[in-house]
Design an enzyme around this catalytic site. Structure first.
Site, PDB file in Angstrom:
ATOM      1  N   GLU A  75       0.823  -1.209   0.000  1.00 26.43           N
ATOM      2  CA  GLU A  75       0.000   0.000   0.000  1.00 26.43           C
ATOM      3  C   GLU A  75       0.860   1.263   0.000  1.00 26.43           C
ATOM      4  O   GLU A  75       0.499   2.267  -0.622  1.00 26.43           O
ATOM      5  CB  GLU A  75      -0.929   0.003   1.208  1.00 26.43           C
ATOM      6  CG  GLU A  75      -1.979  -1.091   1.204  1.00 26.43           C
ATOM      7  CD  GLU A  75      -1.467  -2.434   1.711  1.00 26.43           C
ATOM      8  OE1 GLU A  75      -2.241  -3.395   1.729  1.00 26.43           O
ATOM      9  OE2 GLU A  75      -0.265  -2.515   2.079  1.00 26.43           O
ATOM     10  N   ASN A 358       1.539  -8.426  -6.239  1.00 21.96           N
ATOM     11  CA  ASN A 358       1.474  -7.406  -7.286  1.00 21.96           C
ATOM     12  C   ASN A 358       2.292  -7.802  -8.514  1.00 21.96           C
ATOM     13  O   ASN A 358       3.513  -7.777  -8.492  1.00 21.96           O
ATOM     14  CB  ASN A 358       1.983  -6.080  -6.711  1.00 21.96           C
ATOM     15  CG  ASN A 358       2.007  -4.970  -7.745  1.00 21.96           C
ATOM     16  OD1 ASN A 358       1.326  -5.064  -8.771  1.00 21.96           O
ATOM     17  ND2 ASN A 358       2.772  -3.935  -7.495  1.00 21.96           N
TER      18      ASN A 358
END
Length: 451
Positions: A75, A358
Site C-alpha cells: 500500500e 502485485n
C-alpha cells in the site's frame, strides 16, 4: 465518545460497535505480546509503542495536512504517485502505517521529505475509541485517504461524526472479502457507507461495494500502474542480466513467495534441473515476501539439496552465479532489480490461496509473468495481463507433492525465448495502457471536497 451517529446511512451499529470495543480492550495485551514476539527478529517492533495508543508524538504537530494511511509495504508503494502529486502541490502529508515494514518502506521512499518535515510518519493507533480520538485531535487533518482495503470501524465512524472527509482510494474488494462483510449484515454495510467516497480500481471492485448499498462509487483505475521503478535498481538489474546472458543463462524470479509456496517451488525447480532439458541450467532467484522468513527459507533450500547464495553475501550486484542453483533474495526494497535481471517472474501468493501479489511491478520492468490460479487480490490486473499476452497461468493442476504442472510450465517458457520476448513487449504495452489513475483520483477528490 458517542457510540451512535446520525449520518445519512443511519446510526452506527450500537451493540455491534460496543462488542467490538470490548474485544479490542480485552485483546490489547495480546497485541503487545505479539509485537514483543516479533521483536525477536527485529527490535524495531518495540519502537514508537505510544503511537499505537495515539500518544507519544515528540515533534511539533502540523495540522491541516493530507492524511494518507498505507498499512504495509504494498500500500505504501502504491501510494507513492499520489503522495508525489500532493507534494508537488506543496501540501504537507501525514503518512500512517500499521506494520514495521510499511513504515520502513515509507522512510525509504520519502527520506528527504520526512527529514524536511513535509511528511510526518507515524503509526495509526489501534482501533480503540480513546486512542483514535486523541490521534484525530492531535493532528486535525483536513482530508483522510485510506489505501486499498483498510476500513477500521472506530476511525471511519469517528471521521464521519466530526465531518472529516475520509475516502477509500485505490479501493479493492475481493469476492471473498465481500462475502465476509455481508455476514455482518447492516453493520458491515454501514462501515463502507460511512466513507465520504470510494474510488475503486476496477468494475469488479465497484460492483462489490455497490452490492453493500454504497453510493457514489467511482472507478479510477489502479495506482500501482503509476508507480515508478527506482532507476538505479533497474540499471543494477540490467547489468546483472547482461552478465547472465553472456554465459547464456536464464533467470526466473519467484517473487514475494508466501509460507508453503517455497516447498512447491523448490521441488519443481529441482525436477526442472534434473530434467536436463537445458544446455546451461537456468538460475532461480527466490524472494520471500516477509523478511523474518529469510532464514527459514534458506534452511528449506539446504534441505532440498540445492546450492545457493544469499543476496546479502554480495556487496553489490550478484554477478558471479556459477556453480549455484538459487539466489536467495534476502533483501528489502530491491524487487525492481530482481525483476530487471530476470527473464520470467513466477508470482508468489498465487500458487496457494493467498490471493496473489502485485504482478504490475514485474510488467513495469518488462518481465513476463507466470501465475497460479489464486489471483483474487489482483483479479482484473491478472485477467488483463493474460489477455494482453503479458502473463500466463500454470497449465494443469498444481499438486503440492508432485508439482509437475509448475515444472512443465517453467520448462515450456524457458525453452521458448521468442515467446518470452513477445511476452516482455506485451508487458510494457500493458503497463502504459493502464496508467493514469493518479490524475483521476486527484480530480475526483478535488471535485468532492470542494462541493
Amino acid at each position: 465518545m458517542s457510540l451512535t451517529t446520525n449520518s445519512e446511512y443511519g446510526a452506527r451499529p450500537r451493540i455491534w460497535f460496543a462488542v467490538y470495543q470490548l474485544l479490542w480492550h480485552l485483546l490489547l495485551p495480546l497485541a503487545f505480546v505479539r509485537l514483543a514476539w516479533r521483536a525477536r527478529h527485529a527490535f524495531s517492533y518495540l519502537h514508537h509503542i505510544p503511537e499505537r495508543l495515539g500518544f507519544g508524538y515528540s515533534k511539533p504537530i502540523t495540522q491541516g495536512t493530507i492524511w494518507i494511511h498505507a498499512v504495509s509495504v504494498g500500500e505504501t508503494r502504491a501510494a507513492q504517485p499520489l503522495i508525489d502529486a500532493y507534494l508537488a502541490r506543496c501540501e504537507s502529508i501525514l503518512l500512517t502505517h500499521m506494520t514495521l515494514n510499511g513504515r520502513r518502506t515509507g522512510k525509504q521512499l520519502f527520506a528527504k521529505e520526512i527529514a524536511s518535515g513535509q511528511i510526518r510518519q507515524v503509526y495509526l493507533p489501534y482501533d480503540i475509541c480513546w486512542a483514535v480520538e486523541h490521534f484525530l485531535k492531535t493532528f486535525k487533518p483536513k482530508l483522510g485517504l485510506f489505501m486499498e482495503t483498510e476500513a477500521w470501524p472506530t476511525v471511519v465512524f469517528r471521521c464521519k461524526e466530526i465531518g472529516l472527509p475520509l475516502f477509500l482510494v485505490n479501493a479493492r474488494l475481493s469476492e471473498r472479502s465481500a462475502r465476509r462483510v455481508s455476514h455482518f449484515g447492516k453493520a458491515g454495510r454501514a462501515l463502507f457507507q460511512a466513507f465520504a467516497g470510494i474510488l475503486a480500481q476496477t468494475e469488479f471492485d465497484a460492483q462489490r461495494y455497490r452490492s453493500l448499498d454504497v453510493k457514489g462509487v467511482q472507478i479510477v483505475g489502479n495506482l500501482k500502474f503509476d508507480v515508478p521503478l527506482d532507476p538505479g535498481l533497474v540499471e543494477q538489474g540490467k547489468v546483472w542480466r547482461q552478465d547472465l546472458h553472456v554465459s547464456q543463462r536464464l533467470m526466473v524470479c519467484a517473487a514475494s513467495t508466501r509460507d508453503g509456496e517455497e516447498t512447491v517451488i523448490l521441488k519443481a525447480w529441482k525436477d526442472l534441473l534434473l530434467n536436463h532439458a537445458f544446455a546451461i541450467a537456468p538460475l532461480l532467484c527466490l524472494v520471500p515476501r516477509h523478511p523474518e522468513r529469510f532464514s527459514e527459507v534458506a534452511d528449506q533450500i539446504n534441505s532440498a539439496g540445492l546450492k545457493f547464495r544469499r543476496r546479502s553475501e554480495w556487496s553489490n550486484i550478484p554477478n558471479d552465479c556459477a556453480g549455484i542453483d538459487i539466489v536467495l533474495g534476502d533483501s528489502m526494497g530491491e524487487m525492481p532489480m530482481y525483476y530487471s535481471a530476470s527473464d520470467l517472474v513466477l508470482m508468489g501468493g498465487s500458487l496457494l490461496p493467498f490471493g496473489g501479489q502485485n504482478l504490475i511491478e514485474a510488467c513495469a520492468a518488462g518481465c513476463p509473468v507466470l501465475l497460479g490460479e489464486h489471483t483474487y487480490n489482483f483479479q482484473q490486473a491478472a485477467l488483463d495481463a493474460i489477455d494482453s499476452g503479458a502473463a500466463k497461468r500454470i497449465k494443469g493442476e498444481l499438486l503440492l507433492t508432485e508439482p509437475i504442472a509448475l515444472m512443465e510450465s517453467l520448462k515450456e517458457l524457458l525453452l521458448n525465448t521468442a515467446e518470452l520476448k513477445k511476452m516482455s513487449d506485451a508487458a510494457k504495452d500493458y503497463l502504459v495502457k493502464h496508467q493514469g489513475a493518479t490524475n483521476k483520483i486527484l480530480a475526483a477528490l478535488d471535485q468532492q471536497t470542494t462541493c
